[in-house]
Design a protein around this motif. Structure first.
Motif, PDB file in Angstrom:
ATOM      1  N   ALA A   1       1.171  -1.422   0.180  1.00  0.00           N
ATOM      2  CA  ALA A   1       0.055   0.276  -0.519  1.00  0.00           C
ATOM      3  C   ALA A   1       0.680   1.360  -0.230  1.00  0.00           C
ATOM      4  CB  ALA A   1      -0.746   0.073   1.051  1.00  0.00           C
ATOM      5  N   LEU A   2       2.203   1.065   0.641  1.00  0.00           N
ATOM      6  CA  LEU A   2       2.781   2.237   0.498  1.00  0.00           C
ATOM      7  C   LEU A   2       3.966   2.483  -0.675  1.00  0.00           C
ATOM      8  CD1 LEU A   2       4.155   2.040   4.091  1.00  0.00           C
ATOM      9  CD2 LEU A   2       2.159   3.740   3.552  1.00  0.00           C
ATOM     10  N   MET A   3       3.501   1.270  -1.522  1.00  0.00           N
ATOM     11  CA  MET A   3       4.904   1.518  -2.724  1.00  0.00           C
ATOM     12  C   MET A   3       4.455   2.579  -3.567  1.00  0.00           C
ATOM     13  SD  MET A   3       7.163  -1.109  -3.360  1.00  0.00           S
ATOM     14  CE  MET A   3       6.971  -1.753  -5.152  1.00  0.00           C
ATOM     15  N   ASP A   4       3.113   3.441  -3.573  1.00  0.00           N
ATOM     16  CA  ASP A   4       3.022   5.038  -4.549  1.00  0.00           C
ATOM     17  C   ASP A   4       3.590   5.385  -4.132  1.00  0.00           C
ATOM     18  OD1 ASP A   4       1.604   4.948  -2.322  1.00  0.00           O
ATOM     19  OD2 ASP A   4      -0.561   5.597  -2.992  1.00  0.00           O
ATOM     20  N   GLY A   5       4.596   5.559  -2.979  1.00  0.00           N
ATOM     21  CA  GLY A   5       5.434   6.646  -2.019  1.00  0.00           C
ATOM     22  C   GLY A   5       4.893   7.602  -1.610  1.00  0.00           C
ATOM     23  N   SER A   6       3.492   7.567  -0.832  1.00  0.00           N
ATOM     24  CA  SER A   6       2.732   8.289   0.065  1.00  0.00           C
ATOM     25  C   SER A   6       2.747   7.884   1.757  1.00  0.00           C
ATOM     26  CB  SER A   6       1.370   7.915  -0.257  1.00  0.00           C
ATOM     27  OG  SER A   6       1.198   6.116   0.066  1.00  0.00           O
TER      28      SER A   6
ATOM     29  N   VAL B   1      11.531  10.978  -9.522  1.00  0.00           N
ATOM     30  CA  VAL B   1      11.024  10.185  -8.922  1.00  0.00           C
ATOM     31  C   VAL B   1      10.656  10.532  -7.953  1.00  0.00           C
ATOM     32  CG1 VAL B   1      12.047   7.776  -7.435  1.00  0.00           C
ATOM     33  CG2 VAL B   1      12.601   8.215  -9.430  1.00  0.00           C
ATOM     34  N   ILE B   2       9.128  10.265  -7.078  1.00  0.00           N
ATOM     35  CA  ILE B   2       8.314  10.830  -6.251  1.00  0.00           C
ATOM     36  C   ILE B   2       9.094   9.854  -4.864  1.00  0.00           C
ATOM     37  CG2 ILE B   2       5.586  10.673  -5.581  1.00  0.00           C
ATOM     38  CD1 ILE B   2       4.940  10.425  -8.275  1.00  0.00           C
ATOM     39  N   ASN B   3       8.805  10.914  -4.278  1.00  0.00           N
ATOM     40  CA  ASN B   3       9.786  10.566  -2.919  1.00  0.00           C
ATOM     41  C   ASN B   3      11.170   8.847  -1.962  1.00  0.00           C
ATOM     42  OD1 ASN B   3       8.146  12.494  -0.984  1.00  0.00           O
ATOM     43  ND2 ASN B   3       6.156  10.838  -2.002  1.00  0.00           N
ATOM     44  N   GLU B   4      10.448   8.286  -1.678  1.00  0.00           N
ATOM     45  CA  GLU B   4      11.852   6.911  -1.882  1.00  0.00           C
ATOM     46  C   GLU B   4      10.908   5.865  -1.970  1.00  0.00           C
ATOM     47  OE1 GLU B   4      14.424   7.146  -1.016  1.00  0.00           O
ATOM     48  OE2 GLU B   4      14.469   8.565   0.258  1.00  0.00           O
TER      49      GLU B   4
ATOM     50  N   LYS C   1      -0.571  11.886  15.315  1.00  0.00           N
ATOM     51  CA  LYS C   1      -0.590  10.234  14.780  1.00  0.00           C
ATOM     52  C   LYS C   1       0.630  10.519  14.605  1.00  0.00           C
ATOM     53  CE  LYS C   1      -5.641  10.320  12.896  1.00  0.00           C
ATOM     54  NZ  LYS C   1      -6.169   9.718  11.612  1.00  0.00           N
ATOM     55  N   ARG C   2       0.669   8.806  13.501  1.00  0.00           N
ATOM     56  CA  ARG C   2       2.235   8.175  13.110  1.00  0.00           C
ATOM     57  C   ARG C   2       1.881   7.928  12.106  1.00  0.00           C
ATOM     58  NH1 ARG C   2       5.321   4.308  16.382  1.00  0.00           N
ATOM     59  NH2 ARG C   2       3.799   3.152  15.741  1.00  0.00           N
ATOM     60  N   PHE C   3       2.520   8.432  11.048  1.00  0.00           N
ATOM     61  CA  PHE C   3       2.382   7.709   9.538  1.00  0.00           C
ATOM     62  C   PHE C   3       3.363   7.665   9.523  1.00  0.00           C
ATOM     63  CE2 PHE C   3      -0.551  11.101   9.559  1.00  0.00           C
ATOM     64  CZ  PHE C   3      -1.253  10.938   8.890  1.00  0.00           C
ATOM     65  N   PHE C   4       3.811   6.599   8.172  1.00  0.00           N
ATOM     66  CA  PHE C   4       4.423   5.508   7.757  1.00  0.00           C
ATOM     67  C   PHE C   4       4.882   5.375   6.820  1.00  0.00           C
ATOM     68  CE2 PHE C   4       2.833   3.712  11.842  1.00  0.00           C
ATOM     69  CZ  PHE C   4       4.307   3.648  12.534  1.00  0.00           C
ATOM     70  N   ARG C   5       5.754   5.407   5.851  1.00  0.00           N
ATOM     71  CA  ARG C   5       6.274   5.354   4.046  1.00  0.00           C
ATOM     72  C   ARG C   5       7.686   5.018   3.959  1.00  0.00           C
ATOM     73  NH1 ARG C   5       6.382   9.473   1.082  1.00  0.00           N
ATOM     74  NH2 ARG C   5       6.047  11.097   2.521  1.00  0.00           N
ATOM     75  N   MET C   6       7.973   4.211   2.928  1.00  0.00           N
ATOM     76  CA  MET C   6       9.329   3.084   2.534  1.00  0.00           C
ATOM     77  C   MET C   6       9.774   4.329   3.818  1.00  0.00           C
ATOM     78  SD  MET C   6       8.581   0.819   1.342  1.00  0.00           S
ATOM     79  CE  MET C   6       6.953  -0.102   0.065  1.00  0.00           C
ATOM     80  N   ALA C   7      10.995   3.132   3.558  1.00  0.00           N
ATOM     81  CA  ALA C   7      12.362   3.710   4.356  1.00  0.00           C
ATOM     82  C   ALA C   7      13.039   4.748   3.172  1.00  0.00           C
ATOM     83  CB  ALA C   7      12.959   3.015   5.310  1.00  0.00           C
ATOM     84  N   ALA C   8      12.883   3.561   2.078  1.00  0.00           N
ATOM     85  CA  ALA C   8      13.894   3.936   0.935  1.00  0.00           C
ATOM     86  C   ALA C   8      14.001   3.893  -0.191  1.00  0.00           C
ATOM     87  CB  ALA C   8      15.934   3.874   1.418  1.00  0.00           C
ATOM     88  N   ALA C   9      15.028   4.221  -1.254  1.00  0.00           N
ATOM     89  CA  ALA C   9      14.661   3.754  -2.952  1.00  0.00           C
ATOM     90  C   ALA C   9      14.605   2.256  -3.067  1.00  0.00           C
ATOM     91  CB  ALA C   9      14.931   4.458  -3.661  1.00  0.00           C
TER      92      ALA C   9
END
Length: 232
Positions: free
Chosen positions: A25-30, A209-212, A69-77
């Motif tokens: 679900a986080l693969m889109d860089g969100s 590239v969008i985010n990580e 709130k805590r948000f989560f995203r990919m740590a790195a590319a």
């Protein structure tokens, strides 16, 4: 065995279906809050938080505090690249083991399906369409199970600043090859030429590239210019 890379820790983290669903679900860089990820994975809030804590501790996710709130995203590319590679291998292995049978496409955000990084070249809908145009325009052709750049293709690519003779000096095993696209169920272009095209698109600032993540944002100019390439 002592010299083998220790990949079991990461493999264990990704092997759990619920954790894999949240990672996907986080693969889109969100960046998404734990509540949303819990709902997407079908977990209770406490179970989701426990899984997310393991993913963050393992270096796969990054936590961002926004108020309470805590948000989560990919740590790195590299995390996105590894998950994308696993998706590609999964779909390709299914296709090999079920020859002649349809393989259901993976559900993914539209941005991820449209244009993304695949190793060092372009993947997704845009890449698959470009590959098909290059075949129809006879820029590349298959001979004895290998993909070759034709003299016409070499001239057309040179006009755009991509010189196949220079690419041949790089440490790639092939100039051009098929790369299975998990979202399109058809190949896109890999090899030295695939990497050269991506470099051209990035240097022209048609793609960013969008985010990580592996997702590539396409500018309007980029969409038009890439669509013109090898168009009949």
């Amino acid at each position: 065995m002592e010299q083998a890379p220790c990949i079991s820790q990461i493999a264990t983290l990704l092997a759990d279906p619920k954790r894999a669903a949240m990672i996907w679900a986080l693969m889109d860089g969100s960046a998404k809050p734990s509540e949303e990820l819990a709902m997407l994975a079908g977990l209770s809030a406490s179970s989701a938080n426990a899984h997310l804590a393991r993913l963050a501790a393992g270096g796969l996710l990054r936590i961002e505090a926004r108020g309470r709130k805590r948000f989560f995203r990919m740590a790195a590319a590299d995390v996105s690249a590894a998950v994308d590679a696993l998706a590609s291998t999964t779909m390709a292995s299914l296709a090999r083991s079920a020859v002649g049978l349809p393989v259901a496409a993976l559900l993914a955000p539209s941005s991820l399906r449209h244009a993304r990084l695949c190793h060092d070249h372009l993947g997704g809908e845009m890449a698959a369409a470009l590959y098909q145009r290059m075949v129809l325009a006879k820029w590349v052709e298959r001979f004895e199970q290998r993909l070759h750049v034709t003299p016409l293709g070499a001239r057309q690519l040179a006009e755009r600043g991509i010189y196949t003779q220079a690419l041949a000096q790089h440490s790639y095993s092939t100039m051009a090859c098929d790369c299975f696209d998990w979202s399109e169920q058809q190949p896109h272009l890999g090899g030295a030429l695939g990497a050269g095209l991506l470099q051209l698109f990035m240097q022209s600032r048609w793609l960013t590239v969008i985010n990580e993540s592996s997702v590539l944002q396409v500018t309007e100019t980029g969409r038009l210019e890439i669509a013109r390439m090898a168009a009949l």
